[in-house]
Structure formats: structure tokens, C-alpha cells
Design a protein around this motif. Sequence first.
Motif, mmCIF file in Angstrom:
data_model
loop_
_atom_site.group_PDB
_atom_site.id
_atom_site.type_symbol
_atom_site.label_atom_id
_atom_site.label_comp_id
_atom_site.label_asym_id
_atom_site.label_seq_id
_atom_site.Cartn_x
_atom_site.Cartn_y
_atom_site.Cartn_z
ATOM 1 N N VAL A 39 41.682 55.241 38.001
ATOM 2 C CA VAL A 39 40.373 55.033 37.390
ATOM 3 C C VAL A 39 39.401 55.996 38.073
ATOM 4 C CG1 VAL A 39 38.493 53.388 37.056
ATOM 5 C CG2 VAL A 39 40.880 52.611 36.935
ATOM 6 N N GLU A 72 47.522 43.549 37.283
ATOM 7 C CA GLU A 72 46.802 44.092 38.441
ATOM 8 C C GLU A 72 45.579 44.812 37.932
ATOM 9 O OE1 GLU A 72 49.121 46.697 40.890
ATOM 10 O OE2 GLU A 72 47.367 47.550 41.884
ATOM 11 N N GLN A 73 44.460 44.598 38.579
ATOM 12 C CA GLN A 73 43.258 45.355 38.264
ATOM 13 C C GLN A 73 43.216 46.579 39.169
ATOM 14 O OE1 GLN A 73 39.553 43.184 38.053
ATOM 15 N NE2 GLN A 73 40.460 41.541 36.841
ATOM 16 N N TYR A 106 36.446 46.285 33.404
ATOM 17 C CA TYR A 106 35.581 45.420 34.200
ATOM 18 C C TYR A 106 34.551 46.251 34.972
ATOM 19 C CZ TYR A 106 40.063 42.956 33.765
ATOM 20 O OH TYR A 106 41.228 42.422 33.284
ATOM 21 N N PHE A 133 31.779 39.951 40.435
ATOM 22 C CA PHE A 133 32.111 40.256 39.055
ATOM 23 C C PHE A 133 30.830 40.347 38.228
ATOM 24 C CE2 PHE A 133 34.351 40.079 35.101
ATOM 25 C CZ PHE A 133 33.633 39.209 34.283
ATOM 26 N N TYR A 160 41.923 46.215 29.224
ATOM 27 C CA TYR A 160 40.868 45.363 29.776
ATOM 28 C C TYR A 160 40.058 46.179 30.778
ATOM 29 C CZ TYR A 160 43.581 41.480 27.861
ATOM 30 O OH TYR A 160 44.248 40.634 27.015
ATOM 31 N N PHE A 196 41.097 49.681 40.581
ATOM 32 C CA PHE A 196 39.678 49.947 40.811
ATOM 33 C C PHE A 196 39.398 51.441 40.928
ATOM 34 C CE2 PHE A 196 37.480 45.927 41.561
ATOM 35 C CZ PHE A 196 38.545 45.049 41.554
ATOM 36 N N GLY A 197 38.218 51.817 40.481
ATOM 37 C CA GLY A 197 37.723 53.157 40.721
ATOM 38 C C GLY A 197 37.120 53.269 42.104
ATOM 39 N N GLU A 245 33.744 38.274 28.969
ATOM 40 C CA GLU A 245 33.118 37.362 29.922
ATOM 41 C C GLU A 245 32.037 38.123 30.697
ATOM 42 O OE1 GLU A 245 35.841 35.622 32.727
ATOM 43 O OE2 GLU A 245 34.336 34.226 33.496
ATOM 44 N N PHE A 279 31.644 49.116 40.997
ATOM 45 C CA PHE A 279 33.055 49.436 40.817
ATOM 46 C C PHE A 279 33.478 49.141 39.382
ATOM 47 C CE2 PHE A 279 34.102 50.253 45.146
ATOM 48 C CZ PHE A 279 33.375 49.363 45.921
ATOM 49 N N SER A 314 42.784 46.971 33.600
ATOM 50 C CA SER A 314 44.115 46.370 33.692
ATOM 51 C C SER A 314 44.774 46.460 32.323
ATOM 52 C CB SER A 314 44.043 44.919 34.178
ATOM 53 O OG SER A 314 43.404 44.090 33.238
ATOM 54 N N TYR A 336 32.238 45.513 38.518
ATOM 55 C CA TYR A 336 31.901 44.679 39.665
ATOM 56 C C TYR A 336 30.819 45.415 40.449
ATOM 57 C CZ TYR A 336 36.367 42.183 39.012
ATOM 58 O OH TYR A 336 37.421 41.436 38.509
#
Lengths: 115, 109
Positions: free
Chosen positions: A4, A103-104, A33, A45, A31, A106-107, A56, A91, A95, A35
Motif C-alpha cells: 500500500v 490481514e489488513q 480503511y 479506526f 476492502y 498498512f501504508g 462502517e 494510515f 485487505s 486509521y
Amino acid sequence: EPEVTQTPSHQVTQMGQEVILRCVPISNHLYFYWYRQILGQKVEFLVSFYNNEISEKSEIFDDQFSVERPDGSNFTLKIRSTKLEDSAMYFCASSSTQSTSYEQYFGPGTRLTVT
Amino acid sequence: AQRVTQPEKLLSVFKGAPVELKCNYSYSGSPELFWYVQYSRQRLQLLLRHISRESIKGFTADLNKGETSFHLKKPFAQEEDSAMYYCALKSSATNKLIFGTGTLLAVQP
């Protein structure tokens, strides 16, 4: 190994200005996200996004925030009118699935400084 | 309320000593627990998850539902283990991760 990516790595803006933080998730992930981590505090989150809509969001993610996937690769977080308390590390993560083995990824983060 | 607690901000050990990073959680259902690690100037990356019951880089973690804990352990610390360690919880209903405040592990030579 795919990763990412996030741009910019550091953004300085004045209070009241709009900022757009950009992310390129891993290409076959579905997916996405955002954060954030205020200095000295926990990673929190903000929002999750799937199938071109928010799935969400947290109470932090108020009307000042919005997310968008404008094309097939980018995922953006917009803060409409920044406040001093928006200063944080943001961040992006992605996923491939919601299954129990997911697993997510992260950048590296974008450090936002609001002055 | 869903919550993850890591009581230690800093854990300093000598090389070769055992390590235990504590994590307690609060969740009413069946959570999924993870340990993420962030080495200096690098991104957050998954270290291990309770569901796979694996050992990564010599680290293990066992989910104890009775004590609502998911402590991370390694019998012999290495200097390259020095990093920030985050315990995280994911509920079965959503995708979001709930993180603890993190513990900085410093392994002294």
C-alpha cells in the motif's frame, strides 16, 4: 511484494483549509480503511469502504471527513476544513477479504500537521 | 465496550532474556486477536494472529478467554526485535481493528 502506498508522506496545512490524503491500495484488494494516530495516542479506526460505499465509520469520522475511490486504483481521504486537532498520522490499509484469515496491509502513513 | 489494553508503554530487556508483552481485551463475543509490529521508520505489519496459532520470528501468543488476554512471548530476545508492538482486536461483525496503545520493546545488547 505488493504494498500500500500513500502520498504525500508529510502535509502541512493551515487551519480551515481542505486537504486530500491519497492512497493506492494493493491492486486485488476489495476492502479499504483509514486509521489515524495522534502523537502519543493509539491507532484509531476512522472508516472502512467496500463496493464503492462506506461500510462502517467511527464517531471521529464526522461531516468534515469524506472518502472516495475516484478511479480503479486511488482511495482518498478528504478533510474539508482542517482543525488543529486533526494533526496526526493517517494510515491507509487494505485487505482482500473479510474472512477470519484476512490481514489488513498498512501504508507508511501521511503525517498531517495543521497550523 | 470493545477495548484493548497494553499496560506497558516501554519494556526494556537484555539480549537473550525472555520477553512477554501483555495484552488484555474487553469484548463480549468471540474476538479475533492480532499482534502488529512497527520497526523503526517502517509501516505497521502483521506479526501474528490467534486464529493461526503460529510462531513468527520466535514469537507466540495464546488467546486466554478466561483471563481475556493475548500476551506475546518470546523465550530469547534479539536486538532486531526492538520495535513498537500493537495488540489489536477485530470483532466478528465488522472489519475494523481496535488497537491498544502499543508497547515499545527495547532489547539491549
